[in-house]
Design an enzyme around this catalytic site. Structure first.
Site, short mmCIF file in Angstrom:
data_model
loop_
_atom_site.label_atom_id
_atom_site.label_comp_id
_atom_site.label_asym_id
_atom_site.label_seq_id
_atom_site.Cartn_x
_atom_site.Cartn_y
_atom_site.Cartn_z
N GLN A 123 0.83 -1.22 0.00
CA GLN A 123 0.00 0.00 0.00
C GLN A 123 0.86 1.27 0.00
OE1 GLN A 123 -0.53 -2.66 1.91
NE2 GLN A 123 -2.69 -3.01 2.32
N ASP A 170 -6.98 1.63 12.24
CA ASP A 170 -8.18 0.86 11.87
C ASP A 170 -9.15 0.68 13.04
OD1 ASP A 170 -6.06 -0.01 9.78
OD2 ASP A 170 -8.00 -0.59 8.97
O1 MRU Z 1 -5.54 -3.52 4.62
P1 MRU Z 1 -5.80 -2.07 4.36
O2 MRU Z 1 -5.07 -1.56 3.16
O3 MRU Z 1 -7.25 -1.73 4.37
O4 MRU Z 1 -5.15 -1.37 5.63
C1 MRU Z 1 -5.28 0.02 5.76
C2 MRU Z 1 -4.55 0.58 6.90
O5 MRU Z 1 -3.99 -0.11 7.72
C3 MRU Z 1 -4.63 2.07 7.04
O6 MRU Z 1 -3.46 2.57 7.62
C4 MRU Z 1 -5.83 2.41 7.94
O7 MRU Z 1 -6.99 1.80 7.46
C5 MRU Z 1 -6.03 3.84 8.07
S1 MRU Z 1 -6.70 4.53 6.62
C6 MRU Z 1 -6.89 6.15 6.90
#
Ligand code: MRU
Length: 353
Positions: free
Chosen positions: A204, A245
């Site tokens: 990501q 999250d």
């Molecule tokens: O697995 P993902 O890509 O959904 O994980 C996202 C994250 O860990 C982000 O850092 C988190 O959701 C914060 S988004 C503002």
């Protein structure tokens, strides 16, 4: 609600489908997909086509509205309509466990349906579900801007900033959370140097944060996750900014796997470690990080996802937790849309509700 083509989630003009930017295809391809069936909705969350805690919440709000519109064509009776949507909500909620914004948005929509029970009008319920979905989206835009302002107040022009995973516009709405202060500062003529952990195994940071930083014109360098200690030691990092999250009542929080390691390093090198997230990511029912369910994903993501050939031998085992929990003792401040929270987090978190 005025949508922009860059919004990762939005409604189509007729309001019967959700348009998403498929984040699994970025940065190579900007693919917009229209989603209408509940299986497609669930799959979009599971596959990370829609991802990032606040963005999943926004998407879930729209999913309930679109499904309500479909149900209204089949069910004239309110009880049948309400129970079909309760079932759809439970189904969507099963798609990913860690980000609280999913269940939070679904609960908001369930409350809307509950509020219509006395009137028992299916068409009124559908109308209110659409209004609520747009409200969730609009509120997130406002929250991200407010988080960005608070976050920016802690940074100086020229700062080096390390970030992990992606907490920008794609994961939220407009400014983002973890990347919001950087994008806002850049718009105001400030300059930061951002180091993005590539964020194994789904990248990501390399794919999405780097894409957003290039779009915003921010000076940015992608590093492998195991290089964070080196850049900190070299004095290149003045602050760490990450999203979240789920934040527990005591300030422990879940974020992308690897975040807690970055927090330990930041503590060692005396670098401020900031967590940025909207109040919708605070789960008051969760007393500490111990209660947060960590999603485990397919080991194939580690073994072969970004490679022409598998990068581990046949017979190797894999462990692929998608998140970890960072202890609140490693957090300098939690930056929310309602202010900057510091230790003792139990008290500061309670004070904003
Ligand atoms: O697995 P993902 O890509 O959904 O994980 C996202 C994250 O860990 C982000 O850092 C988190 O959701 C914060 S988004 C503002």
């Amino acid at each position: 609600m005025e949508y922009r083509p860059s919004d990762p989630v939005r409604l189509n003009e007729a309001g019967d489908r959700i348009i998403i930017i498929d984040q699994t295809k970025l940065p190579g391809e900007i693919l917009c997909r229209e989603i209408e069936k509940r299986e497609e909705m669930c799959d979009a969350i599971k596959s990370l086509a829609v991802r990032g805690a606040p963005c999943i919440g926004i998407f879930a709000g729209y999913c309930m509205a679109v499904l309500a519109g479909q149900e209204a064509k089949k069910q004239k009776d309110f009880e049948g309509f309400a129970s079909a949507l309760a079932e759809a909500s439970a189904y969507l909620n099963s798609s990913r466990p860690t980000a609280v914004n999913l269940s939070w948005a679904l609960k908001r929509q369930e409350t809307v349906i509950e509020g219509c029970r006395q009137e028992a009008s299916v068409s009124e319920a559908v109308k209110r579900l659409y209004e609520e979905a747009r409200r969730i989206h609009e509120e997130d835009i406002a929250m991200c801007l407010s988080i960005s302002e608070y976050g920016l107040s802690l940074l100086k022009d020229g700062d080096g900033i390390l970030t992990h995973c992606n907490a920008g516009p794609l994961a939220t709405s407009r400014y983002g959370t973890g990347l919001g202060p950087i994008i806002l500062g850049q718009e105001r003529g400030m300059h930061f140097h951002v180091y993005s952990d590539e964020t194994r195994p789904l990248l990501q940071g390399a794919r999405l944060t780097a894409y957003e930083m290039v779009e915003a014109g921010v000076d940015e360098t992608v590093i492998c996750d195991n290089m964070a200690s080196l850049v900190m030691k070299q004095g290149k990092i003045d602050a760490v900014l990450v999203g979240c999250d789920r934040i527990a009542r005591n300030g422990d929080f879940a974020n992308k796997i690897g975040t807690s390691g970055v927090a330990v390093l930041a503590k060692y090198y005396g670098i401020p470690f900031y967590v940025l997230g909207p109040v919708s990511t605070i789960d008051l029912s969760c007393t500490s990080g111990e209660e947060i369910v960590i999603e485990e994903r397919d080991g194939e993501e580690i073994r072969s996802l970004w490679y022409e050939k598998p990068m581990a031998p046949e017979g190797a085992k894999f462990f692929n937790p998608a998140f970890d929990v960072t202890d609140h003792s490693l957090v300098t401040a939690i930056i929310t849309d309602r202010g900057i929270l510091r230790e003792p987090f139990e008290e500061s978190i309670r004070s904003i509700f």
